[in-house]
Structures are given as C-alpha cells and as structure tokens.
Design an enzyme around this catalytic site. Structure first.
Site, PDB file in Angstrom:
ATOM      1  N   CYS A  94       0.844  -1.208   0.000  1.00 45.39           N
ATOM      2  CA  CYS A  94       0.000   0.000   0.000  1.00 45.39           C
ATOM      3  C   CYS A  94       0.872   1.248   0.000  1.00 45.39           C
ATOM      4  CB  CYS A  94      -0.912   0.017   1.212  1.00 45.39           C
ATOM      5  SG  CYS A  94      -1.994  -1.403   1.398  1.00 45.39           S
TER       6      CYS A  94
ATOM      7  N   CYS B 297       2.211   3.015  -3.204  1.00 45.45           N
ATOM      8  CA  CYS B 297       1.384   3.947  -3.981  1.00 45.45           C
ATOM      9  C   CYS B 297       0.923   5.148  -3.158  1.00 45.45           C
ATOM     10  CB  CYS B 297       0.154   3.229  -4.518  1.00 45.45           C
ATOM     11  SG  CYS B 297       0.486   1.903  -5.692  1.00 45.45           S
TER      12      CYS B 297
ATOM     13  N   CYS C  54      -8.804  -2.163  -3.561  1.00 46.81           N
ATOM     14  CA  CYS C  54      -7.394  -1.902  -3.867  1.00 46.81           C
ATOM     15  C   CYS C  54      -6.592  -3.198  -3.878  1.00 46.81           C
ATOM     16  CB  CYS C  54      -6.797  -0.930  -2.848  1.00 46.81           C
ATOM     17  SG  CYS C  54      -7.074   0.802  -3.238  1.00 46.81           S
TER      18      CYS C  54
ATOM     19  N   CYS D 246     -34.108   6.940  19.423  1.00 48.16           N
ATOM     20  CA  CYS D 246     -33.143   7.063  20.524  1.00 48.16           C
ATOM     21  C   CYS D 246     -32.187   8.233  20.312  1.00 48.16           C
ATOM     22  CB  CYS D 246     -32.328   5.777  20.668  1.00 48.16           C
ATOM     23  SG  CYS D 246     -33.160   4.451  21.566  1.00 48.16           S
TER      24      CYS D 246
ATOM     25  N   CYS E 117     -26.947  -3.131  17.811  1.00 43.21           N
ATOM     26  CA  CYS E 117     -28.148  -2.323  18.013  1.00 43.21           C
ATOM     27  C   CYS E 117     -29.369  -3.009  17.406  1.00 43.21           C
ATOM     28  CB  CYS E 117     -27.966  -0.944  17.389  1.00 43.21           C
ATOM     29  SG  CYS E 117     -26.973   0.195  18.368  1.00 43.21           S
TER      30      CYS E 117
END
Length: 266
Positions: free
Chosen positions: A83, A86, A119, A185, A227
């Site tokens: 990563c 680039c 990617c 909520c 939730c």
C-alpha cells in the site's frame, strides 16, 4: 448499548418502551442535530475512559494501529506493491473521514473497508480481507488514526444522493419486533438515560474502536449489528448496499465532528 448487570433483554425492552413511548412505534423524522450541537460519545464517558482514549500508551486500539502500519508497508507478494508503494502517509491524512465514497469501477458507494479490499484486488492481486478480521480492522484503524483530528467530510457527490436517502430512511424507520428506530433514541432522546447508560447522539467518529464491553476492536457494522439485534431486528449483511447507505448517512449526520480513531467506548 451495554447491558447493565441484572437486566434481562425483556426488562431493557420494557425500559426502552417506557422511555420512548409511542414515538418509537410511529417513527421519528430525523431532522438531524445542528452542527453546533453535535457531540461525540467521548463527551459522555467517564473520566477514566476518556483518559484511556487520549493516552496512546493506554489505548488498547493502538495495538491494531501498529499492526495496520506494518500491513500498509508490507507487500502482499514479491511481484506486487505494498500500500505504501502507492500511497504516502501524508496523502492519506483525512481520507478516513471522506468515506463512504463513490467508486467508479464498482459503480456504487463503498465504505473504507470496501475500498481497501478493492485496492487489494485491483492493484495487489490479493484476496479480500474478511470483514471483522484482524487485518482489515488493523488497516482501517491505521488509516483512521492517520485522519485523527480531521473532520468527517463525506463527499458532496450527487451520485451518493440515493444511498444517503436510503440511509436516512433506514435510520428513521421502526424496525424489528420492538418497533424502534435509530432516530427514536439518537435524535429524540439523546442525553437521557436508559438503564445505567446515557443515550449518545450516535455519531461514528472513532471506528474502528475499542469497546470495553467487547474487550476487542470492532467496526461500525459490528455496533450496528448489536443495536439491531437489541431491537430484535434483522442485522444488515456486512458490506451490503444497505449497510454502506446507513454508514454514509451517519457520517453526513456527524459532520464536521473530528475523527477519533481508535476511540475507546464503555
């Protein structure tokens, strides 16, 4: 929502019903919270929990950030770039606050985790990382940490408008056997107490974050799943269009609060 000791799901449901009244069943239009009145969940935490988040040497989420930095710098194979080959760290600052975003190749909105996996497939010939797996959480935490202190700023891209509207509808619509909506909520009752917990505004400022209840780092999708399960509703499929749409709306609703990754929550 953390379950207080001695409380059953039924008693929590009764408490929520008494607190929310008929508004939950009818649905609450999400008018949004004015930017000047938007507060991170950090503001409602106990002092010792705030101190844990603020101190990188005490914040457990930093273990994932360190792993993510190593993964970012490591090539997946000798023939493919890392990563970091680039993307420079400086160029990635602020990026986490700008997702979900439109992906040209996919022709749809993608969240940060989805972009990481795209990617990997396109540029590294690597297999996608599993959602909630340590490596994807670590890379997401690292990128979020690089953006810490920068504002949440989802793109003002007209192609995102349908997904944002879908996310808002999901936020406002009563769901599950209990007939609650997110807005009932987090828009209508924030700041009040439900059992031993203070209801937050529900802004996703620090994901992936370390939750003391989990004793683990988790994504926003994991929190949404918690939730929805508590509402006795069907959880969203990880990485689905619905999950990305709800994430997009939540990011827009929280802007311009600052990224806190990796946050710590009770």
């Amino acid at each position: 929502m953390r379950r207080p000791r001695g409380w059953t799901l039924a008693s929590l449901a009764l408490a929520a019903a008494l607190l929310l009244g008929t508004a939950a069943a009818q649905g609450i239009p999400s008018q949004g919270i004015p930017p000047a009145e938007r507060h991170s969940g950090f503001d409602q935490m106990a002092p010792e929990t705030r101190a844990m988040q603020a101190d990188d040497t005490a914040n457990p989420g930093m273990l994932w950030v360190q792993d993510g930095a190593e993964l970012f710098a490591r090539a997946p194979s000798p023939e493919r770039p890392a990563c970091a080959g680039c993307h420079t760290e400086s160029a990635m600052r602020g990026v986490a606050g700008r997702y979900p975003a439109w992906d040209e190749g996919a022709g749809q909105p993608v969240d940060l985790e989805g972009r990481i996996n795209l990617c990997r497939a396109r540029h590294q010939a690597a297999t996608p990382l599993p959602r909630e797996g340590r490596d994807l959480l670590a890379l997401s935490a690292y990128l979020g940490h690089l953006s810490r202190g920068r504002p949440l700023a989802p793109p003002d891209d007209p192609r995102l408008a349908p997904a944002r509207a879908e996310g808002r509808a999901l936020f406002e619509t009563p769901m599950g056997q209990l007939g609650f909506s997110c807005a009932a909520c987090h828009d209508a009752q924030w700041g009040r107490r439900l059992g031993a917990s203070t209801i937050p505004q529900g802004h996703p400022t620090g994901y992936p974050l370390y939750r003391l209840e989990w004793q683990d780092l988790g994504s926003l999708e994991r929190r949404l799943r918690n939730c929805l399960t508590g509402m006795r509703a069907e959880p969203l499929t990880p990485g689905s269009a619905e999950a990305v749409a709800l994430t997009l709306y939540l990011m827009q609703r929280a802007a311009p609060l600052a990224v806190e990754t990796p946050a710590v929550r009770p």
